[in-house]
Design an enzyme around this catalytic site. Structure first.
Site, PDB file in Angstrom:
ATOM      1  N   HIS A 491       0.774  -1.177  -0.087  1.00 42.00           N
ATOM      2  CA  HIS A 491      -0.045  -0.050   0.132  1.00 42.00           C
ATOM      3  C   HIS A 491       0.712   1.332   0.005  1.00 42.00           C
ATOM      4  CE1 HIS A 491      -3.726   1.898   0.137  1.00 42.00           C
ATOM      5  NE2 HIS A 491      -4.539   1.181   0.873  1.00 42.00           N
ATOM      6  N   ASP A 495      -2.543   1.615  -4.888  1.00 41.66           N
ATOM      7  CA  ASP A 495      -3.839   1.794  -4.154  1.00 41.66           C
ATOM      8  C   ASP A 495      -4.679   0.761  -4.753  1.00 41.66           C
ATOM      9  OD1 ASP A 495      -5.171   3.039  -6.597  1.00 41.66           O
ATOM     10  OD2 ASP A 495      -3.653   4.342  -6.266  1.00 41.66           O
TER      11      ASP A 495
END
Length: 521
Positions: A491, A495
Site C-alpha cells: 500500500h 492503491d
C-alpha cells in the site's frame, strides 16, 4: 602476473622486482660462475642488474635511495624463481593453509553450511568437493584449490558462515604443485609440461575419486549418513563407480534401513538425515519427547523474507474469474499436442495473460526501495512461481515473459520445476523476479492471503478451478468453472483502484483468451 624472487633464507619483495625491471644497465654476454664462463641464452636481452637477479641470488635490491628494504617482504623455503598469480596470503604458513568461503554470487554476504564431504584427517585432491553450502538463492559445492590433508574443520552443518570466513584448515603436501621452480632454458619446457598435465587433470575432475573409490559427492554424503563404508560397496556404475542405488542396496542388506521406505526418507529429509533416530521413534510410538528442529536452507531464507514482508502495509483484493474458456483452451492444447514430453496446464496461459495485463499497468511490475523512497518500474516481466519442494518453499522466475510464447513458457516452467525438486536451481533462476504467482490450488483450497516477496510490490495467489452454480441474466442457473484470485499489494506504492483495474484487465484476458491473440506481439 606477479614475479617473486624465492631463495632459501632470503627476503625479496615485488617492489624490488619493479626497480630491477626498469633498470637500463648494459648486459655483458657472459657471466662468471665458479671460475668458468657460463652463458645464459634466456637472459641475452636483459641488463646487467636484471641478469644478476637470476645469476646472483644473494644480490639485494632496494626500494629507494635510503637503502631500506620494503616492510612486507615474505620468506619462502624454496630455491629458484617462479611466476604465479596466487596471492601472498594464500601461500602456506608452516604447511597449513586456510580455506575460506568464497564469494558465491553477487550480493551474497553469508551462506549456511549444509553438509561436509570430508572430515579431519581425510586426504584431499585438487578440485575435490569439500562441502555444500546454501545461500538465499541456491546450493553450491565448495571445492579445494589444494592437494593435502584436512587438519581442522571449523564449522558444523547448520552454521551461518560469512563470505571470506575460514571453513577449514588444510595441511598442504610438500610436493603440491602450487609453485614450480625453474632455471634458465628449462622454463618453456616446464610450463608446457604443466599446461599439459593441468589439461589431463581437468578431464578427470568429474570422477571425484576419493580413497580409490569412484563416487559422486551426494553418494558419499548418503553413505556417511547411513554409516556405510564405500570401500565395502560394490559399484555397478561405469568404471566401478558407486551409485546411490548401490549404497541403498548395501544398507538394506545390512539392515540399516528399509529400501523404498517413504516414511524414513521424508523423516530424514526433514530432520537433517538422522535416520537411525527416526527408526527408533517409529518402532516405539510411546516416545513423545519434544524436539527442537533448526531451520535450514530455504526454510531459513523463507523465515528471513517473511519477517521483512510482515513489516510491509499490505492490502488484498479478491475476485472470482470464470475459467470456462480457459478450460477449453487447455484441452485443445493437450489434444493437439505434438510433443509427448510437454504437458499443458492452466498455469502457462495464466502467466502469459498476466504479462499482457502488466503491460497496461506497469506499476504492479515494480520494486520499492524503502531507503531511497524510489519505485523502479521493471522493463522485463520476470514472473516468479512459488514452488513447494522437499527442501522448502522456493520462488524461481521465468525471465522476459512478454517475449515468450505459451509453449516456451510451458517448457521453461517444466525445467524450473525439475530443478527445484532436485534442489539444483541456479542463482540466476531465483534472482531478479518482479512479481510472484502462488498456485495453492495445486494442493487444495479456494484462495489464500499471500505476503509480498520483498522487494516486489505485488503477489497473486489463486486456488483450484471448481464448478459452481451461476445465475444467468434471465435468472436461469448454469454450472461455471470458477477460480478465486487474491492479489496482495504494497500500500506504500499501490492503491485499491489501480489493483482493481489491473485485475479487471487480467480477468478479461482469462475469460476471453482470444484477446491474447489480438494483442500478442
Amino acid at each position: 602476473m606477479i614475479c617473486r624472487k624465492i631463495y632459501q633464507k632470503k627476503l625479496w619483495s615485488s617492489g624490488d622486482w619493479w626497480r630491477w625491471a626498469n633498470s637500463s644497465t648494459a648486459l655483458p654476454s657472459t657471466a662468471a660462475c665458479g671460475g668458468a664462463q657460463k652463458t645464459y641464452p634466456i637472459l641475452g636481452s636483459l641488463s646487467q642488474s636484471q641478469a644478476q637477479f637470476f645469476t646472483h641470488p644473494a644480490t639485494s635490491f632496494r626500494l629507494n635511495g635510503d637503502n631500506k628494504i620494503d616492510s612486507w617482504n615474505v620468506p619462502f623455503g624454496m630455491k629458484g624463481c617462479c611466476f604465479t598469480t596466487q596471492a601472498v596470503a594464500d601461500l602456506p604458513v608452516n604447511g597449513i593453509v586456510d580455506v575460506p568461503l568464497a564469494q558465491t554470487g553477487e550480493g551474497i554476504a553469508e551462506c549456511e553450511l549444509i553438509t561436509w564431504f570430508v572430515k579431519e584427517g581425510d586426504q584431499v585432491e585438487e578440485f575435490q568437493p569439500l562441502c555444500e553450502v546454501q545461500s538465499d538463492k541456491a546450493n553450491i559445492e565448495i571445492t579445494s584449490r589444494y592437494r593435502g590433508k584436512v587438519a581442522q574443520v571449523l564449522h558444523v552443518p547448520g552454521n551461518i558462515i560469512k563470505v571470506g570466513e575460514t571453513l577449514l584448515k588444510m595441511s598442504v603436501d610438500d610436493n603440491a604443485p602450487t609453485i614450480q621452480s625453474f632455471e634458465g632454458s628449462e622454463t618453456i619446457k616446464a610450463l608446457d609440461s604443466n599446461i599439459y598435465d593441468s589439461d589431463s587433470h581437468d578431464s578427470r575432475l568429474g570422477k571425484a575419486k576419493v580413497g580409490g573409490i569412484l563416487s559422486m559427492p551426494a553418494v558419499r554424503n548418503l553413505a556417511k549418513q547411513l554409516g556405510v563404508n564405500l570401500e565395502d560397496v560394490h559399484g555397478t556404475g561405469k568404471d566401478g563407480r558407486v551409485l546411490r542405488e548401490d549404497v541403498q542396496s548395501y544398507a538394506a542388506q545390512k539392515g540399516i534401513f528399509e529400501e523404498g521406505s517413504s516414511n524414513a526418507s521424508s523423516a530424514k529429509q526433514f530432520l537433517g538425515g538422522d535416520e537411525k533416530h527416526q527408526n527408533v521413534l517409529f518402532a516405539y510410538g510411546w516416545q513423545y519427547e519434544d524436539k527442537t528442529i533448526p531451520l535450514r536452507g530455504f526454510q531459513r531464507a523463507m523465515a528471513k523474507s517473511m519477517t521483512l514482508a510482515a513489516k510491509i502495509p499490505h492490502f488484498h483484493y479478491v475476485e472470482d474469474i470464470n475459467c470456462d474458456a480457459l478450460v477449453k483452451l487447455k484441452s485443445s492444447f493437450q489434444n493437439e499436442n505434438s510433443e509427448p514430453d510437454v504437458k499443458h496446464t492452466f498455469l502457462p496461459i495464466l502467466i502469459k495473460s498476466l504479462s499482457m495485463a502488466l503491460s497496461r499497468y506497469p506499476l504492479l511490475n515494480s520494486c520499492f526501495n524503502e531507503e531511497l523512497q524510489e519505485v523502479s518500474l521493471k522493463g522485463s516481466h520476470n514472473i516468479g512461481i512459488a514452488m513447494a519442494t522437499p527442501y522448502g518453499l522456493v520462488v524461481p522466475n521465468i525471465k522476459k515473459v512478454q517475449s515468450l510464447s505459451i509453449l516456451e513458457i510451458t517448457k521453461e516452467l517444466s525445467r524450473l520445476q525439475q530443478l527445484a525438486l532436485a534442489n539444483k536451481l541456479n542463482p540466476d533462476d531465483i534472482s531478479g523476479g518482479t512479481i510472484t504467482l502462488s498456485n495453492i490450488g495445486a494442493i487444495g483450497g479456494k484462495f489464500g492471503s499471500p505476503l509480498i516477496n520483498v522487494p516486489e510490490v505485488s503477489i497473486i495467489a489463486f486456488g483450484r478451478i471448481q464448478k459452481i452454480p451461476q445465475f444467468a441474466e434471465d435468472g436461469s442457473v448454469y454450472p461455471a468453472s470458477t477460480m478465486t484470485v487474491n492479489i496482495g499489494a504494497d500500500h506504500r506504492v499501490l492503491d485499491g483502484a489501480t489493483v482493481a483495474r489491473f485485475c479487471n484487465e487480467w480477468k478479461l484476458f482469462i475469460e476471453k483468451p482470444e484477446l491474447l491473440m489480438l494483442h500478442m506481439k
